[in-house]
Motif scaffolding. Structure first.
Motif, short mmCIF file in Angstrom:
data_model
loop_
_atom_site.label_atom_id
_atom_site.label_comp_id
_atom_site.label_asym_id
_atom_site.label_seq_id
_atom_site.Cartn_x
_atom_site.Cartn_y
_atom_site.Cartn_z
N PHE A 49 0.83 -1.20 0.00
CA PHE A 49 0.00 0.00 0.00
C PHE A 49 0.87 1.26 0.00
N GLU A 52 2.45 2.27 -3.11
CA GLU A 52 1.42 2.62 -4.09
C GLU A 52 1.42 1.68 -5.28
N HIS A 54 -0.99 -0.31 -6.03
CA HIS A 54 -2.39 -0.73 -5.98
C HIS A 54 -2.82 -1.65 -7.12
N PHE A 57 -2.24 -5.50 -6.35
CA PHE A 57 -2.78 -6.19 -5.17
C PHE A 57 -3.27 -7.59 -5.50
N TYR A 122 -4.75 -5.08 3.56
CA TYR A 122 -4.64 -4.20 2.40
C TYR A 122 -5.98 -3.53 2.09
N TYR A 126 -6.76 0.44 2.20
CA TYR A 126 -7.24 1.09 0.99
C TYR A 126 -8.54 1.86 1.23
N ASN A 127 -9.33 1.38 2.17
CA ASN A 127 -10.64 1.98 2.41
C ASN A 127 -10.67 3.00 3.54
#
Length: 128
Positions: A49, A52, A54, A57, A122, A126-127
């Motif tokens: 994360f 970066e 993303h 993942f 993760y 992310y959230n």
């Protein structure tokens, strides 16, 4: 360039995980080393994360799972070879079969814990 960085990340993170798996697959050390595995999985998720990466993942999750599956199959074949070498003594064969079954169970549990904690951490990062 980003792909090369991910490949390096994948290899390094899986190498670290397999070193921890060496502890968690020992029958008497499984529960004691489980927090280390959980912490490492969370650290790997955080690193992915923080770097970066993303888009990678799902690739990390799938490739790590495939890697763990291949290593598990290899260990299963080694366990079968050990049983072949155990000879004809029923007690020795029984002991070796029980030990191999426990090792396989702990390896499977370790794999599920590692992948599960990685994914949950993760997605949580992310959230937030």
């Amino acid at each position: 360039m980003e792909l090369i960085g991910f490949i390096i990340f994948l290899v390094v993170s899986n190498f670290g995980a397999l070193q921890i798996f060496r502890l968690t697959t020992y029958h008497k050390y499984f529960w004691a080393s489980l927090p280390l595995l959980v912490g490492y999985a969370a650290l790997v998720a955080w690193a992915l994360f923080a770097l970066e990466m993303h888009p990678f993942f799902m690739w990390q999750l799938l490739l790590a799972g495939a890697w763990l599956f291949v290593v598990g199959r290899k260990q299963g074949k080694m366990a079968e070879a050990m049983l072949q070498l155990a000879g004809d003594d029923a007690n020795t064969v029984r002991f070796m079969a029980g030990s191999a079954a426990k090792t396989t169970a702990y390896y499977t549990a370790s794999s599920i814990v590692y992948l599960g904690v990685f994914a949950v951490t993760y997605v949580w990062l992310y959230n937030i």
